[in-house]
Write a protein that holds these residues in place. Structure first.
Motif, short mmCIF file in Angstrom:
data_model
loop_
_atom_site.label_atom_id
_atom_site.label_comp_id
_atom_site.label_asym_id
_atom_site.label_seq_id
_atom_site.Cartn_x
_atom_site.Cartn_y
_atom_site.Cartn_z
N GLU A 1 68.87 0.86 -99.51
CA GLU A 1 69.11 1.30 -100.89
C GLU A 1 70.13 0.44 -101.63
N LEU A 2 71.16 -0.02 -100.91
CA LEU A 2 72.19 -0.81 -101.59
C LEU A 2 71.96 -2.31 -101.41
N ARG A 3 70.96 -2.63 -100.62
CA ARG A 3 70.53 -4.01 -100.37
C ARG A 3 71.69 -4.89 -99.91
N CYS A 4 72.43 -4.38 -98.97
CA CYS A 4 73.55 -5.15 -98.43
C CYS A 4 73.54 -5.06 -96.90
N ARG A 5 73.69 -6.23 -96.25
CA ARG A 5 73.67 -6.27 -94.79
C ARG A 5 75.04 -6.65 -94.22
N ASN A 6 75.96 -7.00 -95.11
CA ASN A 6 77.31 -7.34 -94.64
C ASN A 6 78.12 -6.05 -94.58
N LEU A 7 78.18 -5.47 -93.40
CA LEU A 7 78.75 -4.13 -93.27
C LEU A 7 79.91 -4.11 -92.28
N VAL A 8 80.88 -3.25 -92.58
CA VAL A 8 81.97 -2.99 -91.64
C VAL A 8 82.08 -1.49 -91.44
N PHE A 9 82.08 -1.08 -90.17
CA PHE A 9 82.34 0.33 -89.84
C PHE A 9 83.70 0.41 -89.18
N PHE A 10 84.53 1.28 -89.70
CA PHE A 10 85.85 1.53 -89.11
C PHE A 10 85.73 2.86 -88.39
N LEU A 11 85.79 2.81 -87.05
CA LEU A 11 85.38 3.97 -86.24
C LEU A 11 86.44 4.36 -85.20
N PRO A 12 86.30 5.59 -84.66
CA PRO A 12 87.25 6.01 -83.62
C PRO A 12 87.29 5.01 -82.47
N ARG A 13 88.45 4.87 -81.87
CA ARG A 13 88.64 3.84 -80.83
C ARG A 13 87.79 4.09 -79.59
N ASN A 14 87.38 5.37 -79.39
CA ASN A 14 86.57 5.67 -78.22
C ASN A 14 85.09 5.83 -78.58
N SER A 15 84.65 5.15 -79.63
CA SER A 15 83.24 5.22 -80.05
C SER A 15 82.34 4.68 -78.96
N ASN A 16 81.15 5.22 -78.85
CA ASN A 16 80.15 4.73 -77.91
C ASN A 16 79.68 3.35 -78.38
N LEU A 17 80.07 2.30 -77.66
CA LEU A 17 79.81 0.94 -78.13
C LEU A 17 78.33 0.56 -78.04
N GLU A 18 77.62 1.20 -77.14
CA GLU A 18 76.18 0.93 -77.06
C GLU A 18 75.50 1.38 -78.35
N GLN A 19 75.97 2.48 -78.89
CA GLN A 19 75.40 2.96 -80.15
C GLN A 19 75.73 2.00 -81.29
N VAL A 20 76.94 1.44 -81.25
CA VAL A 20 77.32 0.48 -82.29
C VAL A 20 76.41 -0.76 -82.20
N ALA A 21 76.22 -1.25 -80.98
CA ALA A 21 75.39 -2.45 -80.77
C ALA A 21 73.94 -2.17 -81.17
#
Ligand code: ADP
Length: 220
Positions: free
Chosen positions: A158-178
């Motif tokens: 919708e916003l047509r942007c692929r340059n993204l940054v997520f600022f997330l909890p330090r114990n985030s599931n990294l497999e989900q991020v990847a």
């Protein structure tokens, strides 16, 4: 308080929630500088760059993006937080570069001028669901108040942007991020420390991923 805002004594305004959720200034400054560097290092900067701070809260990130980017779209659904962000940006001298938009993030595509302007980067520090994450071994991203996968797709489609940054909890599931990067895609995950304190992780997608592998190795 000075870790959150070095200029706290100038009269920084925070609501109660923001004391727990605002990004400390040193971390916010690092993320902003890194994003700007990534977007301008590969090709010469030929036009003004716009960043969207999607859940801006009281403006910790908005201010630091305003220090380096040409224009900031600061979005929050909460009027009081947005007022704090605007006031705090004035204290740092960045409010003239910033548009403060009270809107549900998922309705932004309806604001034609936002999409037409062209967004170079979307920064998201989405709701973490309070401080409960602290007591969990791992944070399941699909269980955050706003599903990270849905946020990712919304930015791309919708916003047509692929340059993204997520600022997330330090114990985030990294497999989900990847997983969000998709097959063959890349993501760079950074651990953000304040002194010895592990504050959060930042996940960079699109052109924000370090291109020079050697430089990347050196940094590690
Ligand atoms: P936490 O769950 O970590 O306490 P909050 O509920 O305070 O997080 O949300 C973080 C920020 O995101 C707040 O400033 C809040 O107003 C804003 N926010 C929440 N939902 C939306 C939304 N749909 N669109 C825009 N901003 C939102």
């Amino acid at each position: 308080r000075y870790q959150l805002f070095r200029r706290f004594d100038s009269g920084i305004l925070l609501d109660t929630e923001s004391w727990f959720s605002v990004t400390p200034e040193a971390v916010a400054a690092h993320v902003a500088a890194r994003c700007y560097h990534s977007l301008t290092s590969s090709h010469a900067k030929s036009r003004p760059l716009t960043v969207l701070d999607a859940f801006c809260g009281s403006g910790g990130n908005t201010i630091q993006f305003g220090q380096v980017f040409d224009h900031v779209l600061a979005v929050d659904i909460d009027f009081v937080k947005l007022q704090c962000a605007q006031f705090n940006s004035t204290l740092y001298g960045t409010s003239h570069k910033t548009s403060f938009i009270m809107q549900d993030f998922f309705q932004l595509h309806k604001m034609l001028d936002v999409v037409e302007r062209g967004i170079d980067l979307v920064f998201m520090s989405p709701p973490w669901g309070g401080v409960d994450y602290f007591h969990r071994r791992e944070t399941d991203l699909s269980e955050l108040p706003l599903d990270t996968f849905r946020l990712f797709l919304y930015c791309v489609q919708e916003l047509r942007c692929r340059n993204l940054v997520f600022f997330l909890p330090r114990n985030s599931n990294l497999e989900q991020v990847a997983y969000m990067a998709g097959v063959g895609g890349r993501v760079e995950i950074e651990q953000n420390f304040l002194g010895h304190k592990f504050v959060a992780i930042s996940a960079y997608f699109g052109e924000l991923v370090e291109k020079d592998e050697r430089k990347f190795a050196e940094k590690i």
